[in-house]
Design a protein around this motif. Structure first.
Motif, PDB file in Angstrom:
ATOM      1  N   HIS A  18       0.858  -1.183   0.000  1.00 56.96           N
ATOM      2  CA  HIS A  18       0.000   0.000   0.000  1.00 56.96           C
ATOM      3  C   HIS A  18       0.891   1.229   0.000  1.00 56.96           C
ATOM      4  N   GLY A  19       0.812   1.987  -1.078  1.00 55.71           N
ATOM      5  CA  GLY A  19       1.644   3.187  -1.163  1.00 55.71           C
ATOM      6  C   GLY A  19       2.933   2.893  -1.896  1.00 55.71           C
ATOM      7  N   GLY A  20       3.377   3.875  -2.662  1.00 54.09           N
ATOM      8  CA  GLY A  20       4.548   3.694  -3.520  1.00 54.09           C
ATOM      9  C   GLY A  20       5.840   3.541  -2.739  1.00 54.09           C
ATOM     10  N   VAL A  21       6.915   3.425  -3.504  1.00 51.39           N
ATOM     11  CA  VAL A  21       8.230   3.247  -2.889  1.00 51.39           C
ATOM     12  C   VAL A  21       8.795   4.636  -2.582  1.00 51.39           C
ATOM     13  N   THR A  22       8.483   5.125  -1.404  1.00 53.36           N
ATOM     14  CA  THR A  22       8.985   6.444  -0.989  1.00 53.36           C
ATOM     15  C   THR A  22       9.542   6.334   0.423  1.00 53.36           C
ATOM     16  N   GLU A  23      10.313   7.342   0.782  1.00 59.21           N
ATOM     17  CA  GLU A  23      10.888   7.305   2.132  1.00 59.21           C
ATOM     18  C   GLU A  23       9.787   7.447   3.187  1.00 59.21           C
ATOM     19  N   THR A  24       8.773   8.251   2.878  1.00 56.28           N
ATOM     20  CA  THR A  24       7.680   8.427   3.844  1.00 56.28           C
ATOM     21  C   THR A  24       6.963   7.100   4.085  1.00 56.28           C
ATOM     22  N   ASN A  25       6.815   6.330   3.028  1.00 55.80           N
ATOM     23  CA  ASN A  25       6.112   5.051   3.189  1.00 55.80           C
ATOM     24  C   ASN A  25       6.995   3.956   3.806  1.00 55.80           C
ATOM     25  N   ALA A  26       8.297   4.201   3.857  1.00 55.91           N
ATOM     26  CA  ALA A  26       9.198   3.194   4.446  1.00 55.91           C
ATOM     27  C   ALA A  26       8.913   3.066   5.946  1.00 55.91           C
ATOM     28  N   HIS A  27       9.146   1.881   6.486  1.00 59.95           N
ATOM     29  CA  HIS A  27       8.996   1.666   7.931  1.00 59.95           C
ATOM     30  C   HIS A  27      10.341   1.980   8.576  1.00 59.95           C
ATOM     31  N   PRO A  28      10.439   2.170   9.869  1.00 58.21           N
ATOM     32  CA  PRO A  28       9.388   2.189  10.877  1.00 58.21           C
ATOM     33  C   PRO A  28       8.474   3.419  10.736  1.00 58.21           C
ATOM     34  N   HIS A  29       7.244   3.234  11.274  1.00 60.22           N
ATOM     35  CA  HIS A  29       6.289   4.341  11.330  1.00 60.22           C
ATOM     36  C   HIS A  29       6.141   4.772  12.786  1.00 60.22           C
ATOM     37  N   GLN A  30       5.939   6.080  12.913  1.00 62.62           N
ATOM     38  CA  GLN A  30       5.917   6.638  14.270  1.00 62.62           C
ATOM     39  C   GLN A  30       4.620   7.406  14.508  1.00 62.62           C
TER      40      GLN A  30
END
Ligand code: M6R
Length: 608
Positions: free
Chosen positions: A78-90
């Motif tokens: 879900h969601g493209g290959v971007t740094e924002t979409n990369a984990h970890p999520h906070q």
């Protein structure tokens, strides 16, 4: 399908996390990231690209200290290959990594938005993080338990709550997670490969449980907070088995691992000229009264099912269907207590295969799985499991897993034939001797590597290719074609040789490679007639056969000949498979692609 790692202990975490991610990279390589607990803060470093890019970024970052952290390597859903979409999520209260898919994320997102919780990324994971955040009032168990009730889909989570520094909470549904503990700390990962540099003893996090990792201990709880003893497992291979060992790519190494993998899978199960499953605790009663077999699996594993169908029907004369696991549960399949359902899987975690198994269990069929990864979900949930002993397979493209899966199908077929009273003891002993002899042709094909490489050079620039064969040759050809397609991006398809002229032959033009497999004596001349048809249309014919030109009278019908050792009609396919793997490998190297990490793919498909 995403790799997760977590560590909390007395040593620095950053290297442990990045090394763990490097070993899990086969599960996804779109982006990677780590989170480190530092004083009153959690520092996140993430990037699109490979784990090597993350390592560079971490090296270039100041202050990467911290003895507790989590990491993730992503296969984007879900969601493209971007740094924002990369984990970890906070979120305001926690940091989280996730493997899986949250199916109801849209409705959850709408609901969370009404509470003022809006994501910054496009991922389902961040919605899960926000949900847990919204449920967290100081009690991690309560938040996770409630989230577990609300979330739909597959998940493995590692969560670090801001107000619980040094502690990692984890739970899973379907997506795999394994845990170990040493004097240095506690480790969690998606695959035992990430843990073996530290320990060979581990446990699989059971579903509907919460595991708490602290530097001094790992504790497993039921959802209602009762402590339970984990069921420990032991890995019987070491770190060298999960390294390239001097080969350029894991796939190449794994092709060469095959003689050993096949021996390890077959020989312990042959005693006194019979198939002996006693060490596997597979009772003969599994095979008693079986009047039908369904094999269900995905991809390469499904191809070994095609081999299974051919041999069971030939020998046992009972109907066998091979069903693609992603279709199985939606087709309302017919089965009862006389149906033997065989699930084939390297990882033991493929979501569709697991769902197929669960349906078969529900409907009262007898189930047996052929699995490579010990203790995996499918191994645990089937009535019986026949482990293949291939060791770790890291390359996304399966090679040794396929040959040992075929071995598993042969062993099951011979056992079924014995229980059904189809073969006498002498006949079984004879079949087994022929089986072992067929697998012993593999080293001779490995010696043809350079020669096959020279053929790969000739087809390296092709746009498309076709694999043709009849019967068992076709089953193995399906796998040969998948190998070429998935790593070299050549548009390759496998066809029953006789079917070509009902449509596909219109795609055969000057120079199109046709890989023709012709080892089945009873249809050899028929296949060669099809070869003539494509040759007449200018195809570049690569003939893979065990019949010499003199015996077969096929002079002039091929451009390149791969003459493999004599193949038994029933057990044939080991030699041709290895030849096709080598051809796919070298074609890909010539085309300049990363053999081990083909685009858009991940090794373990734990989502639907
Ligand atoms: O782990 P599994 O064997 O269940 O995986 C099923 C497929 O995803 C897998 O066989 C895949 O097709 C191969 N890795 C491709 O080479």
């Amino acid at each position: 399908m995403c790799g997760i790692i977590g560590f909390t202990g007395i040593t620095e975490a950053a290297d442990i996390l990045i090394n763990g991610l490097a070993s899990l990279e086969y599960r996804g390589y779109d982006s990677a990231g780590i989170a480190l607990v530092q004083d009153n803060n959690t520092k996140i470093i993430k990037t699109t690209g490979k784990v090597a890019d993350l390592r560079d970024k971490v090296t270039a970052t100041d202050n990467t200290y911290g003895t507790c952290g989590i990491g993730h390597t992503r296969w984007a859903t879900h969601g493209g290959v971007t740094e924002t979409n990369a984990h970890p999520h906070q979120t305001p209260k926690l940091t989280l990594v996730h493997n899986g898919i949250i199916e109801n994320y849209k409705e959850l997102a709408d609901d969370l938005a009404t509470k003022g919780l809006t994501p910054v990324s496009e991922t389902d994971t961040e919605i899960a993080a926000l949900l847990i955040d919204s449920l967290y009032n100081g009690d991690p168990f309560e938040a996770l338990r409630e989230a577990d009730k609300i979330l739909e889909g597959a998940y493995g989570f590692c969560v670090m709550f801001n107000d619980r520094p040094g502690v990692i909470y984890s739970m899973r549904n379907a997506s795999p997670l394994v845990v170990t503990h040493t004097a240095d700390g506690s480790y969690i990962g998606s695959d035992v490969i990430a843990l073996i540099p530290y320990s060979k003893d581990y446990f699989v996090v059971p579903e509907e449980h919460i595991v708490v990792l602290e530097k001094g201990a790992v504790t497993l709880y039921t959802m209602d907070e009762q402590v339970v003893e984990p069921k420990m497992l032991h890995v019987d291979w070491d770190t060298t088995a999960a390294q390239k060992g001097g080969y350029d790519f894991f796939m190449q190494k794994e092709i060469y691992d095959q003689p050993e993998a096949v021996k390890n899978t077959i020989l312990p199960r042959i005693h006194n000229g019979k198939v002996d499953f006693s060490a596997d605790k597979i009772n003969d009663e599994l095979f008693e009264g079986v009047n039908r077999v369904i094999v269900t699996a995905c991809g390469t594993a499904m191809h070994s099912g095609l081999v299974g169908r051919s041999i069971i029907e030939q020998l046992c004369r009972i109907p066998v269907t091979v069903e693609i696991a992603s279709e199985f549960r939606y087709m309302n399949p017919i089965m009862d207590e006389h149906t033997l359902v065989v699930i084939i899987t390297q990882s033991g975690e493929t979501a569709d295969s697991l769902a197929a198994l669960r349906l078969a269990n529900e409907r009262g069929a007898k189930t047996i799985s052929i699995v490579n990864v010990k203790g995996s979900s499918i191994a645990r949930e089937s009535d019986y499991v026949l482990y293949t002993h291939a060791g770790p397979e890291i390359a996304v493209a399966s090679t040794k897993a396929f040959t040992v899966q075929c071995c598993g199908m042969y062993l099951i077929t011979l056992k079924l034939a014995e229980v059904m009273g189809i073969l006498t003891d002498e006949e079984i002993a004879d079949y087994l001797a022929r089986f072992v002899a067929a697998t012993e042709t593999i080293p001779a094909v490995l010696e043809m590597d350079e020669y096959i490489q020279s053929i790969a050079y000739k087809i390296k620039d092709t746009f498309s290719a076709f694999y043709i064969g009849r019967g068992l040759d076709h089953a193995f050809g399906c796998e040969g074609s998948l190998k070429l397609k998935e790593i070299s991006y050549v548009n390759s398809e496998a066809y029953n040789a006789g079917e070509l002229k009902h449509g596909t032959i219109s795609l055969v033009t000057e120079g199109v490679p046709i890989i023709a497999i012709a080892t089945q004596d009873h249809v050899f001349s028929k296949t060669m007639a099809n070869v003539e048809e494509v040759k007449a249309r200018g195809a570049h014919v690569i003939l893979i056969t065990d019949v010499t030109e003199e015996e077969g009278g096929y002079a002039g019908l091929y451009d390149d000949l791969i003459l493999v050792p004599k193949c038994d009609d029933f057990f044939g396919g080991f030699a041709t498979t290895v030849a096709m793997q080598i051809l796919a490998y070298h074609t890909t190297v010539y085309r300049g692609y990363n053999v081990d990490q083909p685009r858009n793919l991940a090794k373990s498909v734990t989502v639907e």
